[in-house]
Motif scaffolding. Structure first.
Motif, mmCIF file in Angstrom:
data_model
loop_
_atom_site.group_PDB
_atom_site.id
_atom_site.type_symbol
_atom_site.label_atom_id
_atom_site.label_comp_id
_atom_site.label_asym_id
_atom_site.label_seq_id
_atom_site.Cartn_x
_atom_site.Cartn_y
_atom_site.Cartn_z
ATOM 1 N N THR A 1 -10.585 -21.395 -1.296
ATOM 2 C CA THR A 1 -9.429 -20.804 -1.955
ATOM 3 C C THR A 1 -9.292 -19.343 -1.539
ATOM 4 N N ASN A 2 -8.064 -18.950 -1.210
ATOM 5 C CA ASN A 2 -7.774 -17.576 -0.838
ATOM 6 C C ASN A 2 -7.800 -16.727 -2.111
ATOM 7 N N THR A 3 -8.770 -15.852 -2.237
ATOM 8 C CA THR A 3 -8.921 -15.048 -3.453
ATOM 9 C C THR A 3 -8.437 -13.615 -3.254
ATOM 10 N N SER A 4 -7.562 -13.411 -2.297
ATOM 11 C CA SER A 4 -7.121 -12.054 -2.018
ATOM 12 C C SER A 4 -5.842 -11.696 -2.756
ATOM 13 N N LEU A 5 -5.696 -10.411 -3.006
ATOM 14 C CA LEU A 5 -4.489 -9.821 -3.567
ATOM 15 C C LEU A 5 -4.026 -8.803 -2.531
ATOM 16 N N SER A 6 -2.749 -8.750 -2.245
ATOM 17 C CA SER A 6 -2.291 -7.808 -1.229
ATOM 18 C C SER A 6 -1.083 -7.029 -1.730
ATOM 19 N N PHE A 7 -0.972 -5.786 -1.248
ATOM 20 C CA PHE A 7 0.176 -4.947 -1.578
ATOM 21 C C PHE A 7 0.261 -3.818 -0.564
ATOM 22 N N ASN A 8 1.396 -3.138 -0.572
ATOM 23 C CA ASN A 8 1.593 -1.958 0.261
ATOM 24 C C ASN A 8 1.432 -0.719 -0.614
ATOM 25 N N LEU A 9 0.750 0.279 -0.072
ATOM 26 C CA LEU A 9 0.561 1.550 -0.760
ATOM 27 C C LEU A 9 1.293 2.618 0.043
ATOM 28 N N ILE B 1 3.115 1.533 -5.290
ATOM 29 C CA ILE B 1 2.734 0.174 -4.897
ATOM 30 C C ILE B 1 4.007 -0.649 -4.745
ATOM 31 N N SER B 2 4.074 -1.421 -3.671
ATOM 32 C CA SER B 2 5.193 -2.345 -3.483
ATOM 33 C C SER B 2 4.677 -3.621 -2.829
ATOM 34 N N ASP B 3 5.493 -4.653 -2.853
ATOM 35 C CA ASP B 3 5.168 -5.944 -2.228
ATOM 36 C C ASP B 3 3.831 -6.505 -2.696
ATOM 37 N N PHE B 4 3.557 -6.429 -3.986
ATOM 38 C CA PHE B 4 2.297 -6.961 -4.534
ATOM 39 C C PHE B 4 2.371 -8.483 -4.542
ATOM 40 N N ARG B 5 1.333 -9.130 -4.023
ATOM 41 C CA ARG B 5 1.319 -10.593 -3.959
ATOM 42 C C ARG B 5 -0.049 -11.139 -4.330
ATOM 43 N N ILE B 6 -0.025 -12.225 -5.096
ATOM 44 C CA ILE B 6 -1.222 -13.016 -5.352
ATOM 45 C C ILE B 6 -0.927 -14.390 -4.742
ATOM 46 N N PRO B 7 -1.313 -14.619 -3.486
ATOM 47 C CA PRO B 7 -0.930 -15.859 -2.811
ATOM 48 C C PRO B 7 -1.390 -17.118 -3.534
ATOM 49 N N PHE C 1 -7.426 11.509 5.625
ATOM 50 C CA PHE C 1 -6.513 11.887 6.704
ATOM 51 C C PHE C 1 -5.724 13.117 6.282
ATOM 52 N N TYR C 2 -5.023 13.705 7.266
ATOM 53 C CA TYR C 2 -4.162 14.859 7.000
ATOM 54 C C TYR C 2 -2.716 14.402 7.003
ATOM 55 N N GLN C 3 -1.923 14.873 6.026
ATOM 56 C CA GLN C 3 -0.512 14.518 5.931
ATOM 57 C C GLN C 3 0.326 15.790 5.939
ATOM 58 N N SER C 4 1.262 15.863 6.883
ATOM 59 C CA SER C 4 2.153 17.019 6.982
ATOM 60 C C SER C 4 3.113 17.072 5.801
ATOM 61 N N HIS C 5 3.794 18.214 5.671
ATOM 62 C CA HIS C 5 4.736 18.370 4.561
ATOM 63 C C HIS C 5 5.934 17.438 4.719
ATOM 64 N N LYS C 6 6.431 16.957 3.562
ATOM 65 C CA LYS C 6 7.602 16.085 3.481
ATOM 66 C C LYS C 6 7.459 14.806 4.300
ATOM 67 N N LYS C 7 6.245 14.269 4.420
ATOM 68 C CA LYS C 7 5.996 13.028 5.159
ATOM 69 C C LYS C 7 5.498 11.949 4.203
ATOM 70 N N SER C 8 5.705 10.688 4.609
ATOM 71 C CA SER C 8 5.202 9.535 3.851
ATOM 72 C C SER C 8 4.422 8.632 4.783
ATOM 73 N N VAL C 9 3.383 8.007 4.234
ATOM 74 C CA VAL C 9 2.548 7.072 4.982
ATOM 75 C C VAL C 9 2.482 5.786 4.173
ATOM 76 N N SER C 10 2.570 4.650 4.858
ATOM 77 C CA SER C 10 2.471 3.363 4.179
ATOM 78 C C SER C 10 1.347 2.563 4.814
ATOM 79 N N CYS C 11 0.532 1.917 3.979
ATOM 80 C CA CYS C 11 -0.545 1.088 4.510
ATOM 81 C C CYS C 11 -0.677 -0.184 3.684
#
Length: 192
Positions: free
Chosen positions: A67-75, A44-50, A111-121
């Motif tokens: 009121t914005n009740t969302s929490l956001s982050f990158n996985l 987890i990175s860039d975690f924010r509670i606006p 989803f399918y992830q190939s070897h030695k790969k990274s995905v960010s969402c």
């Protein structure tokens, strides 16, 4: 002409057979160890509670300020294996505050992830009202992030059976609504 006997003693034949068997066993163990897949890693990175920092804490919805009740982050999802792909089932992410579930992110489709790969969402979780009642402006917040999924490893042309995996991490949020301390938090696998 003198003929020499080319027959070997039985002990020499047994030693030769033992050496051949030992080499074959060691080679098969090395091949087996190299084919054992490693678990994927989640971070987890860039975690924010606006709403906690006073900026972007409200949005307009149908002419009404809400009121914005969302929490956001990158996985970030990484496959550490060489030559082994990973087929993920749907990924479920849940956030907890003081033992109570505060929100669940809609499913990240498999989803399918190939070897030695990274995905960010990017992940957006809408927190319930009870979370916002318990969190006042300017407080440090400790959240527990839970992730569950199932994986099948693809080794050469074969697929393994499905393995259920649960991960968790504790996220400390500072007074500005961002991660306190480490900027990237690795989720750790919970033993089954």
């Amino acid at each position: 002409m003198i003929r020499r006997s080319t027959s070997k003693t039985p002990i020499a034949i047994y030693c030769w057979c033992f050496q051949v068997v030992l080499v074959l066993v060691l080679a098969s163990v090395a091949a087996w160890v190299s084919l054992i897949p490693k678990s994927p890693s989640f971070a987890i990175s860039d975690f924010r509670i606006p709403a906690s920092n006073g900026t972007n804490s409200s949005v307009s919805h149908r002419g009404e300020v809400v009121t914005n009740t969302s929490l956001s982050f990158n996985l970030t999802i990484s496959n550490p294996n060489k030559g082994t792909g990973i087929q993920y089932s749907d990924i479920h992410i849940t956030l907890y505050y003081k033992g109570a579930r505060i929100g669940t992110r809609p499913v990240i489709p498999g989803f399918y992830q190939s070897h030695k790969k990274s995905v960010s969402c990017s992940v957006l979780v809408n927190a319930g009202r009870q979370f916002w009642r318990g969190v006042g402006n300017g407080n440090i917040v400790v959240l527990r992030a839970g992730l569950e999924t199932g994986v099948r490893y693809r080794i050469l042309r074969w697929k393994t059976e499905k393995h259920r995996m649960d991960f968790e991490a504790f996220v400390i949020i500072d007074r500005q609504g961002r991660i306190d301390g480490e900027k990237t938090i690795n989720l750790h696998r919970i033993p089954s």
